[in-house]
Design a protein around this motif. Structure first.
Motif, mmCIF file in Angstrom:
data_model
loop_
_atom_site.group_PDB
_atom_site.id
_atom_site.type_symbol
_atom_site.label_atom_id
_atom_site.label_comp_id
_atom_site.label_asym_id
_atom_site.label_seq_id
_atom_site.Cartn_x
_atom_site.Cartn_y
_atom_site.Cartn_z
ATOM 1 N N ALA A 53 -0.825 -3.064 2.340
ATOM 2 C CA ALA A 53 -0.157 -1.720 1.851
ATOM 3 C C ALA A 53 -0.854 -0.587 2.059
ATOM 4 O O ALA A 53 -0.564 0.625 1.763
ATOM 5 C CB ALA A 53 -0.452 -2.134 0.451
ATOM 6 N N SER A 56 1.644 1.110 4.318
ATOM 7 C CA SER A 56 2.974 1.470 3.834
ATOM 8 C C SER A 56 3.172 0.524 2.585
ATOM 9 O O SER A 56 2.747 -0.545 2.395
ATOM 10 C CB SER A 56 4.195 0.970 4.738
ATOM 11 N N ALA A 57 3.663 1.290 1.552
ATOM 12 C CA ALA A 57 3.744 0.592 0.261
ATOM 13 C C ALA A 57 4.877 -0.383 0.446
ATOM 14 O O ALA A 57 5.009 -1.555 -0.574
ATOM 15 C CB ALA A 57 4.439 1.797 -0.679
ATOM 16 N N LEU A 60 4.296 -4.200 -0.292
ATOM 17 C CA LEU A 60 4.038 -4.748 -1.726
ATOM 18 C C LEU A 60 5.377 -5.637 -1.855
ATOM 19 O O LEU A 60 5.220 -6.577 -2.723
ATOM 20 C CB LEU A 60 4.018 -3.595 -2.628
ATOM 21 N N SER A 114 -6.224 -3.233 -0.966
ATOM 22 C CA SER A 114 -5.340 -2.157 -0.793
ATOM 23 C C SER A 114 -5.635 -0.834 -1.329
ATOM 24 O O SER A 114 -6.822 -0.922 -1.869
ATOM 25 C CB SER A 114 -4.095 -2.946 -2.114
ATOM 26 N N TYR A 116 -4.887 0.540 -3.958
ATOM 27 C CA TYR A 116 -4.468 0.756 -5.133
ATOM 28 C C TYR A 116 -5.659 0.347 -6.187
ATOM 29 O O TYR A 116 -5.718 1.105 -7.376
ATOM 30 C CB TYR A 116 -3.280 0.089 -5.571
ATOM 31 N N ASN A 166 3.621 -4.768 -8.445
ATOM 32 C CA ASN A 166 4.046 -4.363 -7.074
ATOM 33 C C ASN A 166 5.295 -3.549 -7.073
ATOM 34 O O ASN A 166 5.586 -2.670 -6.276
ATOM 35 C CB ASN A 166 4.207 -5.623 -6.356
ATOM 36 N N LEU A 169 4.922 -0.111 -8.322
ATOM 37 C CA LEU A 169 4.007 0.678 -7.260
ATOM 38 C C LEU A 169 4.868 1.027 -6.080
ATOM 39 O O LEU A 169 4.844 2.161 -5.635
ATOM 40 C CB LEU A 169 2.856 0.065 -6.703
ATOM 41 N N ALA A 170 5.736 0.205 -5.599
ATOM 42 C CA ALA A 170 6.466 0.246 -4.584
ATOM 43 C C ALA A 170 7.593 1.436 -4.686
ATOM 44 O O ALA A 170 7.998 2.223 -3.731
ATOM 45 C CB ALA A 170 7.151 -1.098 -4.089
#
Length: 245
Positions: A53, A56-57, A60, A114, A116, A166, A169-170
């Motif tokens: 991630a 790229s998100a 997720l 990740s 995050y 997920n 966040l995505a």
């Protein structure tokens, strides 16, 4: 000692019915060991997807899909054995919990890698989860009851929370506020896990102390001396006996 299973978490009953329905419809070549491997693959895939991630998100979404795979394999392996009456209690108990430990470590490490959640917070979460799990295993031996979960929260609910995070966040996309918010929420969850296990350990110790109270304290040394002196006098000067005429 065979422990009685006690499932108290929120989705326990509907999940149990769903798993039994799925297990009854699986093809004959499906085995419990194969499902265990599938669950492990799902955990490893989740960890790798979280780590990717950073690129790229969109990864997720893959992490969420692998969590579903992990749920499918991890939850169905024991259910399939029970439905087919092919249980191996000691083998299954040992294998399931060893795999759970590795799966937890893989997912937690992936979350920490990740962009995050801070790695230290994620590893603290792994530690907290493993302590929670170890306490459950000890309870099954001490009380003869296997309580899979804490209060209304179990492994399935934990996966749902991860999937929901997920998705959030995505959909939020690149966002500078996402990192401190995600790390803050993760930190609060980890602290809550440690508090939860501390409370449960205290409750368990209190219950065990009632079941097995400590022995009474030994008498003071003076009592021992008086007892020994009395016994010595009795052996040296035997009591007189009466004789018939």
């Amino acid at each position: 000692m065979a422990a009685r299973r006690e499932l108290t978490f929120l989705l326990a009953e509907p999940e149990r019915r769903l798993l039994r329905a799925i297990a009854a419809r699986l093809p004959p070549w499906t085995t419990s060991d194969g499902l265990t491997v599938l669950g492990m693959v799902g955990a490893l895939g989740t960890g790798v997807a979280y780590a990717l991630a950073t690129l790229s998100a969109a990864w997720l979404w893959a992490a969420s899909a692998f969590l579903v795979v992990n749920w499918f394999g991890d939850s169905l392996d024991g259910t399939l054995a029970r439905v087919r009456r092919a249980e191996r209690p000691r083998y299954g108990y040992y294998l399931d919990h060893v795999v759970d430990a590795f799966s937890t470590a893989a997912i937690g490490a992936g979350i920490g890698l990740s962009p995050y959640v801070d790695l230290g917070v994620a590893l603290a979460g792994v530690l907290a989860y493993l302590i929670l799990s170890i306490n459950i295993y000890l309870e099954s031996q001490a009380f003869g009851v296997f309580r899979l979960g804490y209060s209304r929260i179990g492994p399935t609910e934990a996966r749902i929370v991860l999937v929901a995070a997920n998705i959030a966040l995505a959909l939020s996309g690149p966002n500078a506020a996402a990192v401190p918010v995600a790390t803050g929420v993760a930190t609060a969850l980890v602290v809550g896990m440690f508090v939860m296990v501390a409370v449960r350990i205290g409750r368990n110790l209190s219950q065990l102390a009632r079941l097995e109270p400590p022995p009474p304290p030994p008498p003071p040394p003076s009592v021992y001396r008086r007892t020994a002196f009395t016994a010595a006098r009795a052996s040296t000067y035997p009591a007189p006996t009466s004789h018939s005429p």
